[in-house]
Design a protein around this motif. Structure first.
Motif, PDB file in Angstrom:
ATOM      1  N   GLY A  50      14.613  21.305  -3.750  1.00 58.46           N
ATOM      2  CA  GLY A  50      14.661  20.933  -2.383  1.00 58.46           C
ATOM      3  C   GLY A  50      15.143  22.443  -1.593  1.00 58.46           C
ATOM      4  N   GLN A  51      16.223  23.038  -2.151  1.00 55.65           N
ATOM      5  CA  GLN A  51      16.688  24.312  -1.365  1.00 55.65           C
ATOM      6  C   GLN A  51      15.734  25.516  -1.654  1.00 55.65           C
ATOM      7  OE1 GLN A  51      20.490  25.074  -3.395  1.00 55.65           O
ATOM      8  NE2 GLN A  51      21.595  23.604  -2.126  1.00 55.65           N
ATOM      9  N   PHE A  53      12.383  25.082  -1.733  1.00 53.26           N
ATOM     10  CA  PHE A  53      11.432  24.599  -0.896  1.00 53.26           C
ATOM     11  C   PHE A  53      11.687  25.051   0.686  1.00 53.26           C
ATOM     12  CE2 PHE A  53       9.373  21.205  -3.690  1.00 53.26           C
ATOM     13  CZ  PHE A  53       8.731  22.166  -4.314  1.00 53.26           C
ATOM     14  N   GLU A  54      13.033  24.877   0.943  1.00 51.11           N
ATOM     15  CA  GLU A  54      13.526  25.126   2.277  1.00 51.11           C
ATOM     16  C   GLU A  54      13.149  26.681   2.378  1.00 51.11           C
ATOM     17  OE1 GLU A  54      17.211  23.286   2.791  1.00 51.11           O
ATOM     18  OE2 GLU A  54      16.240  21.904   3.802  1.00 51.11           O
ATOM     19  N   SER A  55      13.752  27.324   1.350  1.00 47.04           N
ATOM     20  CA  SER A  55      13.645  28.929   1.423  1.00 47.04           C
ATOM     21  C   SER A  55      12.344  29.524   1.749  1.00 47.04           C
ATOM     22  CB  SER A  55      14.145  29.606   0.160  1.00 47.04           C
ATOM     23  OG  SER A  55      13.267  29.597  -0.624  1.00 47.04           O
ATOM     24  N   GLY A  57      10.294  27.697   3.642  1.00 47.25           N
ATOM     25  CA  GLY A  57       9.536  27.262   4.669  1.00 47.25           C
ATOM     26  C   GLY A  57       9.280  25.750   4.763  1.00 47.25           C
ATOM     27  N   LEU A  58       9.347  24.971   3.361  1.00 46.05           N
ATOM     28  CA  LEU A  58       9.021  23.503   3.410  1.00 46.05           C
ATOM     29  C   LEU A  58      10.265  22.710   3.437  1.00 46.05           C
ATOM     30  CD1 LEU A  58       6.713  23.984   0.381  1.00 46.05           C
ATOM     31  CD2 LEU A  58       6.054  23.475   2.653  1.00 46.05           C
ATOM     32  N   PRO A  59      10.072  21.423   4.063  1.00 42.82           N
ATOM     33  CA  PRO A  59      11.233  20.564   4.050  1.00 42.82           C
ATOM     34  C   PRO A  59      11.832  20.352   2.379  1.00 42.82           C
ATOM     35  CG  PRO A  59       9.265  19.634   4.853  1.00 42.82           C
ATOM     36  CD  PRO A  59       8.951  20.748   4.468  1.00 42.82           C
ATOM     37  N   ALA A  60      13.186  20.058   2.388  1.00 46.17           N
ATOM     38  CA  ALA A  60      13.686  19.833   1.190  1.00 46.17           C
ATOM     39  C   ALA A  60      13.241  18.634   0.533  1.00 46.17           C
ATOM     40  CB  ALA A  60      15.272  20.031   1.393  1.00 46.17           C
ATOM     41  N   TRP A  61      12.758  17.487   1.376  1.00 50.01           N
ATOM     42  CA  TRP A  61      12.496  16.251   0.826  1.00 50.01           C
ATOM     43  C   TRP A  61      11.008  16.326  -0.045  1.00 50.01           C
ATOM     44  CZ3 TRP A  61       7.810  14.343   2.238  1.00 50.01           C
ATOM     45  CH2 TRP A  61       6.985  15.053   3.426  1.00 50.01           C
ATOM     46  N   VAL A  62      10.401  17.394  -0.005  1.00 49.99           N
ATOM     47  CA  VAL A  62       8.923  17.585  -0.568  1.00 49.99           C
ATOM     48  C   VAL A  62       9.314  17.790  -2.028  1.00 49.99           C
ATOM     49  CG1 VAL A  62       7.136  19.224  -0.736  1.00 49.99           C
ATOM     50  CG2 VAL A  62       8.071  18.683   1.451  1.00 49.99           C
TER      51      VAL A  62
END
Length: 145
Positions: A50-51, A53-55, A57-62
């Motif tokens: 999740g981290q 994905f956040e890096s 530009g996606l939400p962590a929940w993905v």
């Protein structure tokens, strides 16, 4: 007297080369997806995935649905269940997974990973969706019994 519309020379019980090709593609791609899903789950953990994905530009929940998609989709490919649709969905996921790597160049060994590996796998999954699962699948085995 022939009772079907198929020519007498067509043997529907014969396993053809495309059935073996489909089986090999299903086993290879299914194993790869399960390995990637397990890596996200057990090595990087869902929080770490999740981290990442956040890096990008996606939400962590993905991380949750992507990991589930890879694990379940890989198993369905191996078993030969709904191969055409599963492979098509996984091809789309791989096409999306290649996007963060485009700026890193061709080779996946590049810093940050290049795009050749995910694009190759996306094309392979797309080819499997066109080929379909072949005759060597669990649903066909169950249907024969």
């Amino acid at each position: 007297m022939q009772t079907t519309s198929q020519p007498a020379s067509v043997d529907r019980s014969h396993v053809a080369g495309h059935d073996i090709a489909a089986l090999l593609l299903r086993l290879a791609l299914g194993t790869m997806f399960i390995a990637h899903g397990l890596t996200k789950l057990l090595v990087w953990t869902l929080a770490g995935t999740g981290q990442f994905f956040e890096s990008i530009g996606l939400p962590a929940w993905v991380a949750w649905p992507i990991t589930g998609l890879e694990l379940i989709g890989g198993a369905l490919l191996i078993l030969g269940v709904r191969v055409r649709w599963v492979a098509l969905i996984l091809a789309a996921e791989l096409a999306g997974a290649s996007m963060p790597h485009l700026a890193n160049g061709w080779m996946f060994t590049s810093s940050g990973g290049g795009w050749e590996y995910p694009v190759f796998l996306a094309v392979t999954a797309l080819a499997l969706s066109v080929l379909d699962g072949g005759r060597l699948t669990l649903p066909r085995f169950i249907q024969r019994r």
